[in-house]
Design an enzyme around this catalytic site. Structure first.
Site, PDB file in Angstrom:
ATOM      1  N   GLU A  92       0.955  -0.986   0.238  1.00 14.22           N
ATOM      2  CA  GLU A  92      -0.084  -0.009   0.128  1.00 14.22           C
ATOM      3  C   GLU A  92       0.804   1.191  -0.003  1.00 14.22           C
ATOM      4  O   GLU A  92       0.687   2.365  -0.559  1.00 14.22           O
ATOM      5  CB  GLU A  92      -0.934  -0.107   1.136  1.00 14.22           C
ATOM      6  N   ARG A  93       2.035   1.377   0.686  1.00 20.46           N
ATOM      7  CA  ARG A  93       2.721   2.567   0.816  1.00 20.46           C
ATOM      8  C   ARG A  93       3.509   2.621  -0.452  1.00 20.46           C
ATOM      9  O   ARG A  93       3.465   3.626  -0.580  1.00 20.46           O
ATOM     10  CB  ARG A  93       3.747   2.224   2.066  1.00 20.46           C
TER      11      ARG A  93
END
Length: 379
Positions: A240-241
């Site tokens: 996600e990051r």
């Protein structure tokens, strides 16, 4: 591979300019975009399956292709739609692809890759945001079923999702132990979307609160090993990051180019702003920040392609990307002056959307805490 990547970039830019950009103003006004219409169009070009193996119906493309796709999404000032797509590709599905059984992947992952299903990730709760260890939504086993009760909030794609990758407690162990990731279909009795939330920015992306009251799903809907959900979710957070770093790089680069063009046109005290040292130096400094982010993104691609752990790099990137995004948005509005503060200007939406970057997907303070602990501190 570079020439192939540029051909791919041109294709993605064409898709974004055709399927997203002409509609984004209307979607923002409506507070939602039609995911079940858009996602199949993206899937027809193989875009939703870039990071998944052919055995799951994906493209099996090198990570650089996901980076280019996210960069091009970021160029359209459509952060809400970009976030929804990132949820589909990088937040709700990586654990399922890595740990799910063949039957579970065939039922949920393959339709998501084809754009037939809209997926969502459900972790955050009213009293447990960044503190994932504090979640209280509970799944109790009853024969071959889980019976789930609790609440989730700030869930992207929630009003349109066909299923949720949900992190819940499956034992009485506290803290990080005893959690599992479970697929919860949206039509499960006892599950409901309580209300759609009204956000400051990213308005084309639907976000909602969820409630579960004795929602019953098969134990076979568990992703991976029972009790290993927290660890699996942490790995999913890294991806996600990474996706945030990709899309913000493209978005910030686009905004800086538009602002540089405006400096040529806007005259102050008899000359264009581009002849004033401060705005020129400020945009130059921000361009350097974006260049550093892009270099880190390329490094993370190389590392992941080699099977290396990028937890630290993705955490540094998320922190830097969020701050860069906000700084670019602030400078763009400042240098546009009064017109930049008007909703008719692109800078207004951009400014509102950028603020989430240091909150969602792990707040800046959480990124700093993760990095501090990696450096040996005990905060």
């Amino acid at each position: 591979m570079q020439s192939e990547l540029e051909q791919f970039r041109a294709m993605v830019r064409s898709v974004v300019s055709t399927e997203i950009e002409p509609h984004i103003d209307a979607w923002e006004a409506e507070g939602i975009f039609p995911a079940h219409e858009l996602f199949p169009k993206l899937a027809a070009h193989g875009l939703l399956g870039l990071g998944f193996g052919p055995e799951d119906g994906g493209e099996g493309a090198p990570l650089e292709y996901q980076m280019v796709f996210s960069e091009e999404l970021g160029r359209g000032n459509a952060a809400g739609v970009t976030m929804a797509i990132n949820v589909q590709m990088h937040m709700a599905t990586p654990s399922l692809a890595q740990f799910g059984t063949p039957a579970l992947k065939a039922k949920y992952l393959a339709p998501a890759i084809r754009g037939e299903h809209v997926a969502a990730i459900a972790v955050t709760e009213p009293d447990a945001g960044s503190d994932v260890a504090g979640i209280t939504t509970k799944a109790e086993r009853d024969g071959d079923d889980w019976v789930i009760s609790g609440a989730k909030t700030f869930i992207t794609n929630a009003t349109q999702a066909d299923w949720f990758c949900m992190l819940v407690r499956t034992s009485d162990e506290g803290g990080y132990r005893g959690m599992s990731q479970i697929i919860v279909p949206a039509d499960t009795p006892g599950f409901e979307v309580v209300r759609k939330l009204d956000k400051v920015g990213n308005r084309s992306s639907d976000t909602a609160e969820l409630r579960l009251d004795g929602a019953r799903v098969p134990v076979s809907n568990t992703i991976g090993e029972i009790g290993r959900g927290f660890q699996q979710q942490m790995s999913q957070f890294v991806i996600e990051r990474l996706s945030a770093c990709f899309s913000i790089a493209g978005s910030a680069e686009w905004a800086l180019a538009k602002t540089r063009d405006y400096l040529k046109l806007r005259e102050v005290f008899g000359e264009p702003l581009e002849r004033r040292q401060y705005p020129v130096f400020k945009l130059t400094e921000l361009s350097a920040d974006v260049e550093l982010l892009k270099a880190l993104n390329e490094k993370m691609c190389r590392m992941l392609n080699n099977g290396e752990d990028i937890t630290r790099e993705a955490t540094v990137g998320k922190l830097h990307a969020g701050r860069t995004y906000r700084n670019v948005a602030d400078a763009a509005m400042q240098f546009h002056g009064g017109i930049g503060y008007m909703e008719e200007s692109w800078t207004a939406r951009y400014y509102r959307d950028a603020r989430l970057s240091s909150i969602g997907g792990g707040a800046d303070e959480v990124m700093l805490q993760v990095l501090a602990r990696m450096d040996g501190y005990t905060v």
